[in-house]
Design a protein around this motif. Structure first.
Motif, mmCIF file in Angstrom:
data_model
loop_
_atom_site.group_PDB
_atom_site.id
_atom_site.type_symbol
_atom_site.label_atom_id
_atom_site.label_comp_id
_atom_site.label_asym_id
_atom_site.label_seq_id
_atom_site.Cartn_x
_atom_site.Cartn_y
_atom_site.Cartn_z
ATOM 1 N N ALA A 50 2.160 -14.290 -3.695
ATOM 2 C CA ALA A 50 2.061 -12.847 -3.052
ATOM 3 C C ALA A 50 2.551 -12.299 -4.152
ATOM 4 O O ALA A 50 3.777 -13.041 -4.607
ATOM 5 C CB ALA A 50 2.499 -12.765 -1.326
ATOM 6 N N VAL A 53 5.686 -6.319 -3.474
ATOM 7 C CA VAL A 53 5.524 -4.967 -3.526
ATOM 8 C C VAL A 53 6.583 -4.130 -3.564
ATOM 9 O O VAL A 53 6.959 -2.902 -3.945
ATOM 10 C CB VAL A 53 4.624 -4.985 -2.224
ATOM 11 C CG1 VAL A 53 3.984 -3.320 -2.580
ATOM 12 C CG2 VAL A 53 2.877 -5.509 -2.807
ATOM 13 N N TYR A 126 4.093 -7.923 0.907
ATOM 14 C CA TYR A 126 3.691 -8.586 0.058
ATOM 15 C C TYR A 126 2.057 -8.008 -0.181
ATOM 16 O O TYR A 126 0.898 -7.787 1.167
ATOM 17 C CB TYR A 126 3.430 -10.503 0.907
ATOM 18 C CG TYR A 126 4.752 -10.748 0.727
ATOM 19 C CD1 TYR A 126 5.901 -11.760 -0.155
ATOM 20 C CD2 TYR A 126 5.040 -10.585 2.412
ATOM 21 C CE1 TYR A 126 6.686 -11.842 0.352
ATOM 22 C CE2 TYR A 126 6.051 -11.138 2.772
ATOM 23 C CZ TYR A 126 7.144 -12.246 1.807
ATOM 24 O OH TYR A 126 8.451 -11.955 1.959
ATOM 25 N N GLU A 127 1.203 -8.758 -1.845
ATOM 26 C CA GLU A 127 0.281 -8.576 -1.749
ATOM 27 C C GLU A 127 -0.346 -9.712 -1.715
ATOM 28 O O GLU A 127 0.400 -9.970 -2.621
ATOM 29 C CB GLU A 127 -0.266 -7.853 -3.000
ATOM 30 C CG GLU A 127 -1.245 -7.572 -3.401
ATOM 31 C CD GLU A 127 -1.928 -7.156 -4.055
ATOM 32 O OE1 GLU A 127 -3.091 -7.107 -5.282
ATOM 33 O OE2 GLU A 127 -0.941 -6.683 -5.080
#
Length: 769
Positions: A50, A53, A126-127
């Motif tokens: 991930a 962010v 997170y992305e």
């Protein structure tokens, strides 16, 4: 010790045995804690793959006892921990996390409890990114952590196509947790100016020194690494300790306070690498007698997110895919696959066991296909002496004792009669089925990175006749120190109690190689012997001149020095030598001769010699549940002319049990999110006392090393690990009985009771027609 009883080739107790038993042997966590010591903990990623962010660490910094919090932005420029200089192992995850448990930030606090509690307070957004967790998913991406290797000799494809019989298959073998008793640990103490001393539980002190110096931008002489003993390593402390030592040193130099990092066992298992799991696709052509004519194999490995040592590990899998067998035409290739899991690392055998797994499966495939005894097929394919003796990497096998050793074990274990009795018993018992197997091992000894095959040592003789020894190897419980002490004692004609070994220390013996590749005694023993012989030669020359005798009339034995007709104690002689201004200190050096390796061409002589062994195992399997017991194990193993038979037998016993555990009970399991769920003793099962064979007999094969190693001994660390294959193939033999031994069970590892039961059911279903 009598005059005719040298210090070597004797069963001498481990140098710390009494302290181990009484609990008085200090490990790093037992050392007195310096004033102002800080304790460290990691904040770990909760995703397998991930982008980060946002990272909110306000609560962490405000937590009680917290002194310092560091993120990737606080790391020095170019700070990377790759042991192969691949620049793919930053200390902390920056923009992207690559595996579940990837360290994101560091907490330094006044107590260990405070650091661990604060580390859980970080808030990370997170992305999520696509994650390849297992080998099959990684094969789809095609990403690899390093370049693959090919070994080839002859034309494998045409040889297979022309063979009377051809079999294709796949064998899968799982990874393994090192499960050392002492977790990873490091303590760093800042010194004057830019100096820092690091205590690290590591198999490779010089690499720790290099990593710390690199990250802190210091010259190597400013960093000293000390390691007295480890509570187990098994390869898990060859590179995995780098991050803990570097972080401790970084915090110590930033704060001016000592720093210690001892992770919780769960975090240790999540953050550190394991043995590589493999999926091996093979294709073999053979004749009516079961003799291999041609073979191909593709060795795909789950390597993790970075290279670490995956290149040489997957290389060594190819080196040992022949085991003790000659292949007239062969082609093997590796696939070191990148996955979103922790980067796998060295483990006892260093990829060799994962190569052997294919060789032994192929022998079983041939045997069941032709209705032959698997042992007979194995014997028909063994390397020869004058012909059929070239490996897939074009090294000639010159010291082959496998045929004689297997024959001796076959007789000692009464294999033939027991196999007949087992077959008769299985025909009468539909529930409990027994199995038996003999499997051999041929293991190459040397680092395949040729420059690692060197060692240094330092020996001092004091005026009271006592001897101080320091060498570059590390003691992780395997008995290396006592063996090297025996070598030095033998050179001076002393009892081993006269020799004291000090902690491995980069300021005493520099530029050391890792204690790995089963080379510890070979390299460090020879280096220590070279140092001791320098001193002895000086002493001999002094005695010859002072007493006016020839050099051959000066003898060192039983704590005495015989000079012509006169006899002095070694202590008195040392005092006289000092009075005559004879230097009583020396450094020794050794480099392994004869070896060379060209990876690009897949040709060379990567191994100085081979160690051999064989094991006969008998098991009983409950066909209703898949549960089993190991009833009997007989081992005959080649350690050359043993330096210390008791230590060597202990290594063989331990190696066998650890290998058996890898192949039977030890199962690593990641869930769909990439979380390691077998991360503690409660969920990961190493063999316990109840799993040991009911009858367990180990004997040493009488075989002096053909090469001039230290007192003609052979390495013993890794080769016995692969003797555990006899248990897997005995289980396979028991499973095969439900189909009248006409089908290969293709029992993958770890052969847990669940997997054994599944193999039984699958074989019964295949046998019904």
């Amino acid at each position: 010790m009598s005059a005719h009883d040298p210090a070597v080739h004797r069963s001498t107790p481990h140098e710390s045995a009494a302290r181990h038993v009484t609990g008085s042997a200090p490990y790093i966590d037992d050392l007195p804690e310096p004033k102002g010591l800080l304790h460290l903990a990691f904040g770990l990623a909760d995703r397998a793959h991930a982008r980060i962010v946002s990272l909110d660490l306000d609560a962490v910094r405000a937590a009680p006892g917290v002194v310092l919090v560091l993120t990737a932005a606080d790391m020095p420029p170019d700070a990377d921990l790759s042991p192969v200089h691949a620049h793919d192992e930053p200390i902390l995850a920056g923009e992207t996390v690559e595996f579940h448990g990837h360290p994101i930030f560091i907490v330094a606090a006044e107590t260990r409890d405070a650091a661990r509690r604060a580390a859980r307070l970080g808030k990370v957004a997170y992305e999520d990114l696509p994650a390849a967790i297992d080998i099959e998913a990684a094969r789809q991406t095609g990403r690899m952590v390093t370049a693959p290797m090919v070994l080839a000799r002859g034309e494998a494809a045409p040889a297979i196509a022309a063979a009377p019989h051809v079999i294709e298959g796949r064998v899968v073998v799982g990874g393994q947790e090192h499960f050392y008793l002492e977790s990873q640990i490091a303590m760093a103490i800042p010194g004057e100016a830019d100096e820092v001393r690091v205590y690290s539980s590591t198999q490779h002190p010089s690499e720790i020194q290099h990593m710390v110096a690199h990250v802190l931008h210091l010259p190597l002489h400013a960093v000293t690494v000390e390691m007295r003993r480890m509570g187990g390593g098994f390869g898990g402390k060859e590179t995995s300790g780098n991050i803990f030592a570097v972080v401790a040193a970084l915090v110590a130099t930033r704060t001016g306070r000592p720093a210690k990092f001892r992770p919780d066992r769960d975090d240790d298992m999540v953050v550190t690498g394991k043995r590589h799991d493999f999926a091996v696709d093979y294709k073999v052509g053979f004749d009516d007698a079961g003799v291999v004519l041609g073979i191909e194999g593709t060795f795909a490995a789950r390597c993790g997110y970075s290279a670490d040592l995956s290149g040489p590990i997957t290389d060594r899998a190819l080196f040992h895919a022949d085991n003790t067998y000659y292949y007239p035409a062969v082609r093997f290739n590796s696939l070191p696959l990148k996955t979103n899991t922790v980067s796998n690392v060295a483990f006892r055998g260093f990829g060799g066991p994962q190569g052997v797994v294919m060789a032994e499966r192929v022998m079983d495939e041939i045997a069941y296909h032709l209705g032959l005894d698997p042992l007979e097929v194995r014997k028909r394919n063994l390397y020869g002496h004058d012909t059929r003796n070239v490996t897939p990497y074009h090294q000639v096998v010159e010291d082959n004792v496998a045929p004689a050793l297997i024959a001796a074990l076959e007789e000692r274990s009464d294999y033939g009669a027991r196999r007949a009795a087992i077959r008769a018993a299985n025909a009468k018992n539909p529930v409990i089925r027994r199995g038996i197997a003999i499997t051999p091992v041929k293991f190459g000894i040397s680092f395949t990175a040729t420059h690692y095959n060197q060692a240094g040592a330092l020996v001092h003789v004091y005026t009271d006749g006592s001897v101080m020894l320091n060498h570059g190897g590390t003691e992780m419980g395997q008995g290396l120190h006592v063996k090297v002490a025996q070598v030095v004692a033998a050179e001076f004609g002393l009892d081993v109690s006269a020799v004291r070994i000090t902690a491995t220390d980069t300021s005493k013996v520099p530029n050391t190689s890792a204690t790995a590749a089963s080379s510890g005694s070979d390299l460090n023993g020879m280096a220590a012997q070279a140092a001791a012989r320098q001193i002895r030669e000086r002493l001999t020359a002094f005695a010859a001149e002072r007493w006016q005798v020839s050099a051959d009339q000066v003898r060192f034995a039983a704590g005495m020095v015989q000079i012509g007709a006169e006899s002095l104690s070694f202590a008195e002689f040392a005092r006289r030598a000092y009075g005559a201004r004879i230097q009583l200190s020396a450094s020794g050096f050794y480099k392994t001769p004869k070896i060379h390796w060209d990876r690009a061409s897949g040709k060379g002589k990567p191994f100085y010699y081979y160690a051999y062994g064989a094991a006969c195992s008998e098991v009983a399997v409950d066909t209703l549940t898949g549960e089993y017991r190991v009833l009997r194990v007989d081992i005959l193993h080649d350690v050359g002319k043993s330096l210390n038979p008791a230590i060597d037998i202990g290594q063989i016993e331990g190696g066998f049990i650890q290998g058996m555990g890898w192949l039977t009970t030890e199962e690593l399991w990641w869930d769909g999110r990439g979380r390691l769920r077998t991360h503690a003793p409660s969920t990961y099962k190493i063999p316990a006392c109840g799993d040991r064979p009911l009858h367990f007999e180990v004997a040493l094969f009488d075989n002096e090393n053909a090469e001039p190693t230290v007192f003609r001994s052979k390495a013993v660390g890794e080769p016995p690990f692969m003797l555990g294959f006899s248990v897997l193939h005995a289980l396979s033999d028991a499973v095969a009985s439900v189909a009248d031994y006409r089908l290969c069970p293709r029992l993958d590892a770890p052969a847990t009771p669940e997997r054994v039961l599944a193999a039984l059911e699958a074989l019964q279903a295949r046998a019904i027609p």
